[in-house]
Motif scaffolding. Structure first.
Motif, PDB file in Angstrom:
ATOM      1  N   ARG A  45      54.539  -6.776 -88.380  1.00  0.00           N
ATOM      2  CA  ARG A  45      54.540  -6.071 -87.098  1.00  0.00           C
ATOM      3  C   ARG A  45      53.126  -5.638 -86.691  1.00  0.00           C
ATOM      4  O   ARG A  45      52.698  -5.873 -85.567  1.00  0.00           O
ATOM      5  CB  ARG A  45      55.495  -4.885 -87.145  1.00  0.00           C
ATOM      6  N   ALA A  46      52.404  -5.024 -87.606  1.00  0.00           N
ATOM      7  CA  ALA A  46      51.039  -4.591 -87.285  1.00  0.00           C
ATOM      8  C   ALA A  46      50.117  -5.794 -87.089  1.00  0.00           C
ATOM      9  O   ALA A  46      49.218  -5.757 -86.250  1.00  0.00           O
ATOM     10  CB  ALA A  46      50.507  -3.668 -88.375  1.00  0.00           C
ATOM     11  N   GLY A  47      50.343  -6.853 -87.849  1.00  0.00           N
ATOM     12  CA  GLY A  47      49.560  -8.066 -87.664  1.00  0.00           C
ATOM     13  C   GLY A  47      49.727  -8.632 -86.266  1.00  0.00           C
ATOM     14  O   GLY A  47      48.766  -9.097 -85.648  1.00  0.00           O
ATOM     15  N   LEU A  48      50.944  -8.562 -85.747  1.00  0.00           N
ATOM     16  CA  LEU A  48      51.195  -9.047 -84.391  1.00  0.00           C
ATOM     17  C   LEU A  48      50.521  -8.171 -83.342  1.00  0.00           C
ATOM     18  O   LEU A  48      50.078  -8.650 -82.310  1.00  0.00           O
ATOM     19  CB  LEU A  48      52.702  -9.113 -84.124  1.00  0.00           C
ATOM     20  N   LEU A  49      50.394  -6.877 -83.636  1.00  0.00           N
ATOM     21  CA  LEU A  49      49.865  -5.923 -82.649  1.00  0.00           C
ATOM     22  C   LEU A  49      48.379  -5.604 -82.836  1.00  0.00           C
ATOM     23  O   LEU A  49      47.814  -4.834 -82.060  1.00  0.00           O
ATOM     24  CB  LEU A  49      50.674  -4.624 -82.732  1.00  0.00           C
ATOM     25  N   SER A  88      41.661 -20.755 -78.959  1.00  0.00           N
ATOM     26  CA  SER A  88      42.997 -20.195 -79.101  1.00  0.00           C
ATOM     27  C   SER A  88      43.182 -19.139 -78.012  1.00  0.00           C
ATOM     28  O   SER A  88      42.239 -18.782 -77.328  1.00  0.00           O
ATOM     29  CB  SER A  88      43.149 -19.559 -80.483  1.00  0.00           C
ATOM     30  N   ASN A  89      44.402 -18.642 -77.878  1.00  0.00           N
ATOM     31  CA  ASN A  89      44.594 -17.481 -77.028  1.00  0.00           C
ATOM     32  C   ASN A  89      44.990 -16.313 -77.927  1.00  0.00           C
ATOM     33  O   ASN A  89      45.319 -16.502 -79.103  1.00  0.00           O
ATOM     34  CB  ASN A  89      45.598 -17.746 -75.898  1.00  0.00           C
ATOM     35  N   ARG A  90      44.929 -15.120 -77.381  1.00  0.00           N
ATOM     36  CA  ARG A  90      45.142 -13.923 -78.197  1.00  0.00           C
ATOM     37  C   ARG A  90      46.563 -13.842 -78.750  1.00  0.00           C
ATOM     38  O   ARG A  90      46.761 -13.363 -79.864  1.00  0.00           O
ATOM     39  CB  ARG A  90      44.801 -12.671 -77.394  1.00  0.00           C
ATOM     40  N   ILE A 104      49.984 -14.042 -83.516  1.00  0.00           N
ATOM     41  CA  ILE A 104      51.130 -14.583 -84.243  1.00  0.00           C
ATOM     42  C   ILE A 104      50.670 -15.230 -85.540  1.00  0.00           C
ATOM     43  O   ILE A 104      51.282 -15.043 -86.599  1.00  0.00           O
ATOM     44  CB  ILE A 104      51.929 -15.570 -83.369  1.00  0.00           C
ATOM     45  N   SER A 105      49.585 -15.974 -85.488  1.00  0.00           N
ATOM     46  CA  SER A 105      49.054 -16.614 -86.680  1.00  0.00           C
ATOM     47  C   SER A 105      48.684 -15.583 -87.742  1.00  0.00           C
ATOM     48  O   SER A 105      49.058 -15.708 -88.918  1.00  0.00           O
ATOM     49  CB  SER A 105      47.835 -17.469 -86.322  1.00  0.00           C
ATOM     50  N   VAL A 106      47.950 -14.552 -87.339  1.00  0.00           N
ATOM     51  CA  VAL A 106      47.554 -13.500 -88.280  1.00  0.00           C
ATOM     52  C   VAL A 106      48.800 -12.804 -88.827  1.00  0.00           C
ATOM     53  O   VAL A 106      48.918 -12.565 -90.031  1.00  0.00           O
ATOM     54  CB  VAL A 106      46.604 -12.481 -87.611  1.00  0.00           C
ATOM     55  N   SER A 107      49.731 -12.496 -87.950  1.00  0.00           N
ATOM     56  CA  SER A 107      50.962 -11.819 -88.346  1.00  0.00           C
ATOM     57  C   SER A 107      51.750 -12.645 -89.360  1.00  0.00           C
ATOM     58  O   SER A 107      52.151 -12.142 -90.421  1.00  0.00           O
ATOM     59  CB  SER A 107      51.821 -11.555 -87.102  1.00  0.00           C
ATOM     60  N   ASP A 165      61.321 -19.477 -89.135  1.00  0.00           N
ATOM     61  CA  ASP A 165      61.487 -18.504 -90.221  1.00  0.00           C
ATOM     62  C   ASP A 165      62.298 -17.320 -89.688  1.00  0.00           C
ATOM     63  O   ASP A 165      61.752 -16.394 -89.082  1.00  0.00           O
ATOM     64  CB  ASP A 165      60.110 -18.056 -90.719  1.00  0.00           C
ATOM     65  N   GLN A 166      63.614 -17.364 -89.906  1.00  0.00           N
ATOM     66  CA  GLN A 166      64.500 -16.352 -89.337  1.00  0.00           C
ATOM     67  C   GLN A 166      64.201 -14.957 -89.867  1.00  0.00           C
ATOM     68  O   GLN A 166      64.318 -13.982 -89.123  1.00  0.00           O
ATOM     69  CB  GLN A 166      65.972 -16.715 -89.586  1.00  0.00           C
ATOM     70  N   ASP A 167      63.798 -14.833 -91.125  1.00  0.00           N
ATOM     71  CA  ASP A 167      63.460 -13.514 -91.666  1.00  0.00           C
ATOM     72  C   ASP A 167      62.267 -12.913 -90.918  1.00  0.00           C
ATOM     73  O   ASP A 167      62.275 -11.733 -90.569  1.00  0.00           O
ATOM     74  CB  ASP A 167      63.143 -13.593 -93.163  1.00  0.00           C
ATOM     75  N   TYR A 168      61.262 -13.724 -90.675  1.00  0.00           N
ATOM     76  CA  TYR A 168      60.098 -13.268 -89.914  1.00  0.00           C
ATOM     77  C   TYR A 168      60.504 -12.895 -88.487  1.00  0.00           C
ATOM     78  O   TYR A 168      60.134 -11.843 -87.978  1.00  0.00           O
ATOM     79  CB  TYR A 168      59.010 -14.344 -89.915  1.00  0.00           C
ATOM     80  N   LEU A 169      61.260 -13.759 -87.845  1.00  0.00           N
ATOM     81  CA  LEU A 169      61.681 -13.500 -86.461  1.00  0.00           C
ATOM     82  C   LEU A 169      62.509 -12.219 -86.346  1.00  0.00           C
ATOM     83  O   LEU A 169      62.381 -11.491 -85.366  1.00  0.00           O
ATOM     84  CB  LEU A 169      62.455 -14.689 -85.911  1.00  0.00           C
ATOM     85  N   ASN A 170      63.335 -11.935 -87.344  1.00  0.00           N
ATOM     86  CA  ASN A 170      64.116 -10.700 -87.325  1.00  0.00           C
ATOM     87  C   ASN A 170      63.214  -9.469 -87.312  1.00  0.00           C
ATOM     88  O   ASN A 170      63.575  -8.431 -86.763  1.00  0.00           O
ATOM     89  CB  ASN A 170      65.055 -10.628 -88.527  1.00  0.00           C
ATOM     90  N   ILE A 171      62.042  -9.587 -87.886  1.00  0.00           N
ATOM     91  CA  ILE A 171      61.091  -8.468 -87.965  1.00  0.00           C
ATOM     92  C   ILE A 171      60.311  -8.293 -86.664  1.00  0.00           C
ATOM     93  O   ILE A 171      60.066  -7.173 -86.223  1.00  0.00           O
ATOM     94  CB  ILE A 171      60.120  -8.676 -89.147  1.00  0.00           C
ATOM     95  N   VAL A 172      59.928  -9.389 -86.039  1.00  0.00           N
ATOM     96  CA  VAL A 172      58.995  -9.296 -84.900  1.00  0.00           C
ATOM     97  C   VAL A 172      59.588  -9.653 -83.542  1.00  0.00           C
ATOM     98  O   VAL A 172      58.925  -9.475 -82.516  1.00  0.00           O
ATOM     99  CB  VAL A 172      57.725 -10.159 -85.127  1.00  0.00           C
ATOM    100  N   ASP A 173      60.810 -10.144 -83.518  1.00  0.00           N
ATOM    101  CA  ASP A 173      61.355 -10.630 -82.251  1.00  0.00           C
ATOM    102  C   ASP A 173      61.363  -9.567 -81.159  1.00  0.00           C
ATOM    103  O   ASP A 173      61.076  -9.869 -80.007  1.00  0.00           O
ATOM    104  CB  ASP A 173      62.760 -11.201 -82.441  1.00  0.00           C
ATOM    105  N   ASP A 174      61.686  -8.315 -81.505  1.00  0.00           N
ATOM    106  CA  ASP A 174      61.695  -7.265 -80.476  1.00  0.00           C
ATOM    107  C   ASP A 174      60.316  -7.086 -79.859  1.00  0.00           C
ATOM    108  O   ASP A 174      60.186  -6.834 -78.663  1.00  0.00           O
ATOM    109  CB  ASP A 174      62.207  -5.938 -81.044  1.00  0.00           C
ATOM    110  N   LEU A 175      59.276  -7.252 -80.667  1.00  0.00           N
ATOM    111  CA  LEU A 175      57.905  -7.139 -80.151  1.00  0.00           C
ATOM    112  C   LEU A 175      57.558  -8.337 -79.268  1.00  0.00           C
ATOM    113  O   LEU A 175      56.928  -8.181 -78.218  1.00  0.00           O
ATOM    114  CB  LEU A 175      56.898  -7.028 -81.294  1.00  0.00           C
ATOM    115  N   LEU A 176      57.973  -9.514 -79.695  1.00  0.00           N
ATOM    116  CA  LEU A 176      57.677 -10.720 -78.922  1.00  0.00           C
ATOM    117  C   LEU A 176      58.364 -10.712 -77.563  1.00  0.00           C
ATOM    118  O   LEU A 176      57.923 -11.411 -76.645  1.00  0.00           O
ATOM    119  CB  LEU A 176      58.085 -11.976 -79.706  1.00  0.00           C
TER     120      LEU A 176
END
Length: 172
Positions: A67-71, A38-40, A45-48, A10-21
């Motif tokens: 972004r907040a879901g990832l963090l 699972s691991n954290r 990522i799943s929640v995000s 999902d490129q739209d999603y990746l554009n939002i979170v890639d810098d965090l990843l």
């Protein structure tokens, strides 16, 4: 059930979170078990991603949600072992996650609320934004999916294996 790796395409999603990843602080989450199966990092990522899809579908702030879901669980300890004088893990870890998130990226008020309030139900802090509600609810479902569903399957597998052995003994 959706493919757990759908976010990778999902490129739209990746554009939002890639810098965090790309941050080591986020990647380190892979070293911590979350909900036994699972691991954290995988959990975050799943929640995000699931929260992002919901936010996008209803016209909410998909960027803040992703972004907040990832963090939301950006902490580095085993919550089953580490205890705090300030309160329970449910109370303490969102505050730790917010402080850690603020060290790696600017956090706006909506993202802060999402991270701080994602444990609503276990804590009394009421979410202020619909995006906070989304992440809180998705986090609960992810926890169930990551803990109870695989555990139920393993319980069934163990029961089934014992049953097959007993039947085999009868016919041996």
């Amino acid at each position: 059930m959706q493919n757990p790796n759908a976010w990778r395409n999902d490129q739209d999603y990746l554009n939002i979170v890639d810098d965090l990843l790309q941050h080591d602080e986020v990647q380190q989450l892979a070293q911590y078990t979350q909900h036994h199966f699972s691991n954290r990092l995988r959990h975050s990522i799943s929640v995000s991603y699931q929260s992002y899809l919901i936010a996008k579908k209803i016209g909410a702030d998909a960027t803040a949600t992703a972004r907040a879901g990832l963090l939301h669980d950006l902490f580095y300890y085993d919550w089953r072992v580490t205890k705090f004088e300030e309160g329970s893990h449910a109370y303490v870890h969102p505050r730790i996650a917010l402080k850690n998130a603020q060290k790696i990226t600017p956090i706006n008020p909506k993202e802060a609320d999402i991270i701080l309030k994602h444990m609503f139900g276990a804590t009394i802090a009421l979410p202020k934004y619909r995006e906070s509600w989304i992440v809180s609810i998705v986090d609960d479902f992810a926890a169930v999916n990551e803990y109870l569903v695989p555990k139920a399957y393993l319980t069934y597998f163990k029961w089934h294996t014992k049953w097959v052995k007993k039947v085999a003994e009868v016919f041996a």
